[in-house]
Design a protein around this motif. Structure first.
Motif, PDB file in Angstrom:
ATOM      1  N   THR A  62       0.359  57.389   2.595  1.00 28.39           N
ATOM      2  CA  THR A  62      -0.178  58.561   3.288  1.00 28.39           C
ATOM      3  C   THR A  62      -0.233  58.310   4.792  1.00 28.39           C
ATOM      4  O   THR A  62      -0.623  57.223   5.243  1.00 28.39           O
ATOM      5  CB  THR A  62      -1.586  58.907   2.778  1.00 28.39           C
ATOM      6  OG1 THR A  62      -1.521  59.152   1.371  1.00 28.39           O
ATOM      7  CG2 THR A  62      -2.127  60.144   3.477  1.00 28.39           C
TER       8      THR A  62
ATOM      9  N   TYR B 193      -1.826  59.557   8.397  1.00 32.37           N
ATOM     10  CA  TYR B 193      -2.938  60.315   8.980  1.00 32.37           C
ATOM     11  C   TYR B 193      -2.700  60.517  10.473  1.00 32.37           C
ATOM     12  O   TYR B 193      -2.434  59.565  11.200  1.00 32.37           O
ATOM     13  CB  TYR B 193      -4.257  59.576   8.781  1.00 32.37           C
ATOM     14  CG  TYR B 193      -4.765  59.613   7.370  1.00 32.37           C
ATOM     15  CD1 TYR B 193      -5.622  60.616   6.939  1.00 32.37           C
ATOM     16  CD2 TYR B 193      -4.376  58.641   6.449  1.00 32.37           C
ATOM     17  CE1 TYR B 193      -6.083  60.654   5.630  1.00 32.37           C
ATOM     18  CE2 TYR B 193      -4.827  58.662   5.143  1.00 32.37           C
ATOM     19  CZ  TYR B 193      -5.682  59.673   4.741  1.00 32.37           C
ATOM     20  OH  TYR B 193      -6.128  59.712   3.444  1.00 32.37           O
TER      21      TYR B 193
ATOM     22  N   TYR C 291      -4.712  65.230   8.351  1.00 35.43           N
ATOM     23  CA  TYR C 291      -5.239  65.287   9.718  1.00 35.43           C
ATOM     24  C   TYR C 291      -6.718  64.970   9.713  1.00 35.43           C
ATOM     25  O   TYR C 291      -7.475  65.495   8.893  1.00 35.43           O
ATOM     26  CB  TYR C 291      -5.016  66.677  10.310  1.00 35.43           C
ATOM     27  CG  TYR C 291      -5.580  66.856  11.705  1.00 35.43           C
ATOM     28  CD1 TYR C 291      -4.949  66.285  12.801  1.00 35.43           C
ATOM     29  CD2 TYR C 291      -6.742  67.597  11.919  1.00 35.43           C
ATOM     30  CE1 TYR C 291      -5.458  66.449  14.087  1.00 35.43           C
ATOM     31  CE2 TYR C 291      -7.253  67.768  13.191  1.00 35.43           C
ATOM     32  CZ  TYR C 291      -6.608  67.190  14.276  1.00 35.43           C
ATOM     33  OH  TYR C 291      -7.116  67.346  15.535  1.00 35.43           O
ATOM     34  N   LEU C 292      -7.144  64.105  10.636  1.00 37.21           N
ATOM     35  CA  LEU C 292      -8.545  63.747  10.775  1.00 37.21           C
ATOM     36  C   LEU C 292      -9.033  64.104  12.176  1.00 37.21           C
ATOM     37  O   LEU C 292      -8.404  63.732  13.170  1.00 37.21           O
ATOM     38  CB  LEU C 292      -8.763  62.244  10.561  1.00 37.21           C
ATOM     39  CG  LEU C 292      -8.375  61.624   9.217  1.00 37.21           C
ATOM     40  CD1 LEU C 292      -8.697  60.134   9.234  1.00 37.21           C
ATOM     41  CD2 LEU C 292      -9.103  62.308   8.071  1.00 37.21           C
TER      42      LEU C 292
ATOM     43  N   LYS D  97     -12.678  58.239   7.337  1.00 36.35           N
ATOM     44  CA  LYS D  97     -11.946  59.350   6.716  1.00 36.35           C
ATOM     45  C   LYS D  97     -12.898  60.355   6.077  1.00 36.35           C
ATOM     46  O   LYS D  97     -12.680  61.570   6.143  1.00 36.35           O
ATOM     47  CB  LYS D  97     -10.957  58.821   5.665  1.00 36.35           C
ATOM     48  CG  LYS D  97      -9.782  58.064   6.234  1.00 36.35           C
ATOM     49  CD  LYS D  97      -8.726  57.812   5.163  1.00 36.35           C
ATOM     50  CE  LYS D  97      -9.246  56.896   4.082  1.00 36.35           C
ATOM     51  NZ  LYS D  97      -8.203  56.615   3.053  1.00 36.35           N
TER      52      LYS D  97
ATOM     53  N   ASN E 218     -14.472  63.219   8.227  1.00 33.13           N
ATOM     54  CA  ASN E 218     -13.531  64.155   8.845  1.00 33.13           C
ATOM     55  C   ASN E 218     -14.159  65.519   9.089  1.00 33.13           C
ATOM     56  O   ASN E 218     -14.777  66.104   8.206  1.00 33.13           O
ATOM     57  CB  ASN E 218     -12.309  64.302   7.925  1.00 33.13           C
ATOM     58  CG  ASN E 218     -11.254  65.200   8.494  1.00 33.13           C
ATOM     59  OD1 ASN E 218     -11.159  65.393   9.709  1.00 33.13           O
ATOM     60  ND2 ASN E 218     -10.433  65.767   7.633  1.00 33.13           N
TER      61      ASN E 218
END
Length: 209
Positions: A142, A144, A185-186, A204, A207
């Motif tokens: 993944t 980010y 997206y964070l 995370k 967020n």
């Protein structure tokens, strides 16, 4: 402008005559912000392009290996275990702290501090570009995209607009078979980085997007 003059009332002439430049600058700023806020949303149709990062990046003349000491904005920080480049620099101590969290995380394969135009995102339909702070690639695959913001900026229309654009970008890229990866997206604030206490999974979970 009529509303501005009406709001000043009897003080309009003396205030504007002595502060015209400041008033004009403030009005222009408000118009610009409002224009971006209500500008048409960007479309990401047929714009996915897979490109490689450059193998080289110019380094800062002032290098520092003290990643946990007092923050110096002009310094290029070195000694990373998982940074994509040997040196990285930041706009704030909070960004440096976030980078240290990413670098120490067991489930992070590597990360990169983005520079302008490394991964630009369309923010409005008028082709305004937004450049996030980091990309973090986890060992599970993944990716980010991470944005760090000051506490007072977290709820502003511009930050929320950029986050909305980034989420649309992520959804569009995830749906395109050319990417072959999952993006997320964070958006995290200063207090979130502090509250994470060095934990990437905790960061995370905080967020805001």
């Amino acid at each position: 402008m009529d509303a501005l003059v009406a709001g000043l009332g009897d003080k309009a002439v003396p205030v504007l005559s002595t502060n015209l430049d400041r008033v004009a600058a403030r009005v222009i700023d408000l118009i610009s912000r409002g224009h971006k806020e209500f500008a048409p949303k960007p479309s990401y149709e047929d714009v996915v392009e897979v490109v490689d990062f450059g193998n080289a990046r110019l380094q800062r003349p002032t290098a520092s290996g003290d990643r946990f000491g007092k923050f110096e904005r002009q310094a290029g920080y070195e000694g990373w275990a998982k940074g994509m480049y040997p040196q990285a620099w930041f706009d704030s101590g909070t960004e440096l702290e976030a980078a240290n969290i990413m670098d120490a995380a067991r489930d992070v394969a590597f990360w990169v501090r983005l520079e302008r135009n490394d991964c630009p995102i369309l923010w409005t339909g008028m082709k305004t570009l937004y450049n996030p702070d980091f990309i973090v690639v986890e060992t599970g695959g993944t990716l980010y995209m991470v944005e760090i913001k000051m506490e007072k900026e977290g709820s502003t229309p511009s930050v929320l607009g950029k986050a909305d654009a980034a989420l649309r970008w992520v959804n569009h890229v995830n749906a395109d078979p050319k990417t072959g990866a999952i993006w997320a997206y964070l958006l995290v604030l200063e207090s979130d980085v502090e509250a994470a206490k060095g934990s990437w999974p905790a960061l995370k979970a905080l967020n805001r997007a």
